[in-house]
Write an enzyme that holds these catalytic residues in place. Sequence first.
Site, PDB file in Angstrom:
ATOM      1  N   HIS A 112      -6.109 -10.887   9.050  1.00 43.70           N
ATOM      2  CA  HIS A 112      -5.394 -10.932   9.713  1.00 43.70           C
ATOM      3  C   HIS A 112      -3.533 -10.786   9.412  1.00 43.70           C
ATOM      4  O   HIS A 112      -2.182  -9.897   9.623  1.00 43.70           O
ATOM      5  CB  HIS A 112      -4.831 -11.656  11.018  1.00 43.70           C
ATOM      6  N   GLU A 113      -3.377 -12.034   8.825  1.00 44.91           N
ATOM      7  CA  GLU A 113      -2.024 -11.682   8.609  1.00 44.91           C
ATOM      8  C   GLU A 113      -1.415 -10.914   7.480  1.00 44.91           C
ATOM      9  O   GLU A 113      -0.534 -10.249   7.263  1.00 44.91           O
ATOM     10  CB  GLU A 113      -1.328 -13.939   7.586  1.00 44.91           C
ATOM     11  N   HIS A 160      -0.251  -7.219   8.654  1.00 48.96           N
ATOM     12  CA  HIS A 160       1.443  -7.526   9.030  1.00 48.96           C
ATOM     13  C   HIS A 160       1.670  -7.005   8.059  1.00 48.96           C
ATOM     14  O   HIS A 160       3.088  -6.856   8.754  1.00 48.96           O
ATOM     15  CB  HIS A 160       1.453  -9.015   9.688  1.00 48.96           C
ATOM     16  N   HIS A 205       1.851  -3.844   6.713  1.00 51.16           N
ATOM     17  CA  HIS A 205       2.858  -3.016   8.001  1.00 51.16           C
ATOM     18  C   HIS A 205       4.500  -2.827   7.450  1.00 51.16           C
ATOM     19  O   HIS A 205       4.671  -1.847   7.034  1.00 51.16           O
ATOM     20  CB  HIS A 205       2.768  -4.130   9.338  1.00 51.16           C
TER      21      HIS A 205
HETATM   22 ZN   LIG Z   1      -0.010 -12.036  14.477  1.00 52.33          ZN
END
Ligand SMILES: [Zn+2]
Length: 628
Positions: A412-413, A416, A419
């Site tokens: 998940h991290e 980010h 991105h």
């Molecule tokens: Zn998040």
Amino acid sequence: MKSLLGVLFMLMLLFNQNVYTAEGPDRTREDIPEKYKWNLNDLYQDKQAWKDAKTRLTKRIDDFKQFEGKLAESADVLYECLELNTEVIKKYYRLSSYASRLYHQDNRESEPQAMQQSISQLGTKLSAALSFIDPEILAMDKATIKRFLETKPELKTYEHYLQDLQRQKDHTLSKKEEKIISEAGIMSGAASDIYGIFKNADMPRPTIEDKEGQQIRLDDSNYALYRASSDRNMRIKVFDEFFGAYKDFERTFGTQLFSQIKKNMFYKNVRKYDSCLQSALDRNNIPTSVYTGLIDNVNKHLPTLHRYLELRKQMLGVDELHYYDMYPSLVKEVDLSYEVAEAQQLIKNALQTLGDQYVATLDQAFNNRWIDMFPTTGKRSGAYSDGSAYDVHPYILMNYNGQYEDVSTLAHELGHTMHSYFSNKNQHFANAHYPIFLAEVASITNEALLIDHVLDDIDDPETRLSILGSQLETFRTTLFRQTQFAEFELKIHKQAEKGEALTGQKFTDIYLDILKKYYGHELNVTVIDDLYGIEWAYIPHFYYNFYVFQYATSLCAATAVSEKILQEGDSMRQRYINDFLSAGGSDYAIPLLKNIGVDMTANEPFELAMKRMNEIMDEIEAILAERQ
Ligand SMILES: [Zn+2]
């Protein structure tokens, strides 16, 4: 940009709350191998270098004075001012990133705390020094901006920013009026402040006894813990006592929330918006139809939620499903554990579908110490990714303990981080920050791709049940529950806009109606006891001004993205990296998603999410049928 500072603070507020575990792990940073600690030297060689950079930046603040009152004079003046703005804010973020990382890695040290405080003072000074820029640009007419853009091609870099300001023109008032509105700001936080302090400090909380005879104070965090108890009588006690305490203050909570709505009404009225919803969403140029469309879609698909609830009832083995039966785990916890190296490999394999360039960048994150992996004494709890150091690289804070949840959090991290990395690399600083509406898309996409990959390798039915079950619960809490909140939020604002006075009792009636509808009370899917209609008072998000729906839309968008990557392969993968991950904030959120075939104004993303949810339930039912 001034508005960029705002975005950063918002992110800090939501994801960077300073939560430290009271009793830290025994390990200190010295016990952790270098390769699992982030390398802050990439930001500054040492604290002295940081201090010097900060002194240099502080001196630049006065340079803005030469531009004040002159931005409309010529394209050159405007451009020079925006360039200076870029340079100063970019440096400010880098300074701030260093201080925050140091503080988060060990909050027991006093120096990082002092550094953070001095950085936040510098931020305040900077905001004040830059505060003339947006209003001066707003005061310019569209023709002037157009002419500037034509005569000074370099200004094109700032076109999106300039046009975004122009877009808000209809809702901007005269200088004098704007001054009054900004003065009103000192009152605008009152309802939310009083709510927070009352709920978190002053409100009396009931005490219950656990199995061992220990006294438990039922505050919000213990409620979150004990509502998942496998002992049903315990759960009933927890729910009744916990919500009973809120019910005692229904009138007070009602007055607080109504005050918050009145604040939103004030801004809607003075800024001449048709509704509070429009006023809130216009800031990020999100059409209100995205919000209302989500609510319509969820209402249409309540039978999918009900299917899950029936399944929950069956798996818990209860005759009647009640609201207090939502949180206990449906399957026993399975013991999947992963060394860091295994987790990294697993994530790389799962995300290989995004291509070699993506995986090579993951390797950089793993090998070049972008990540602070393990919990240590004094370290901030939880996990986050911070991409604010534009010309360095993003950083990830983890508290890795080897569970599947931790692997998923890391993926998940990393979403980010990728991105931020691709946006920072491909966009000018002014266009690099991705809109908040998109903040969770890349991260949830990674989670979905990881699950898909992991399930490919797992045959053990119990393990599959556990992973599928938690994914299902994500759909309930992120998609249905957040939309249920969004529907409540919209309804209470609409009533207020009609001139109706809202009381605690009224809020409870409205909330209970929606809750009963979602959980199928009339259809005998779930029994919702009237007392739990007070739940609205426990939810802090109703003070965030139409924010929560974005959790649900992010999940839909991410499901659509991951489905399309798995189905369409190469073409979608390239569009995802080039037109989405690399696009930052070069456009608004809705067109950015539309560019990669995810249309949030249509039903498709939502239907893909429902399809996925139903597939999960098909499999769970098949596993359960096999068992019997
Ligand atoms: Zn998040």
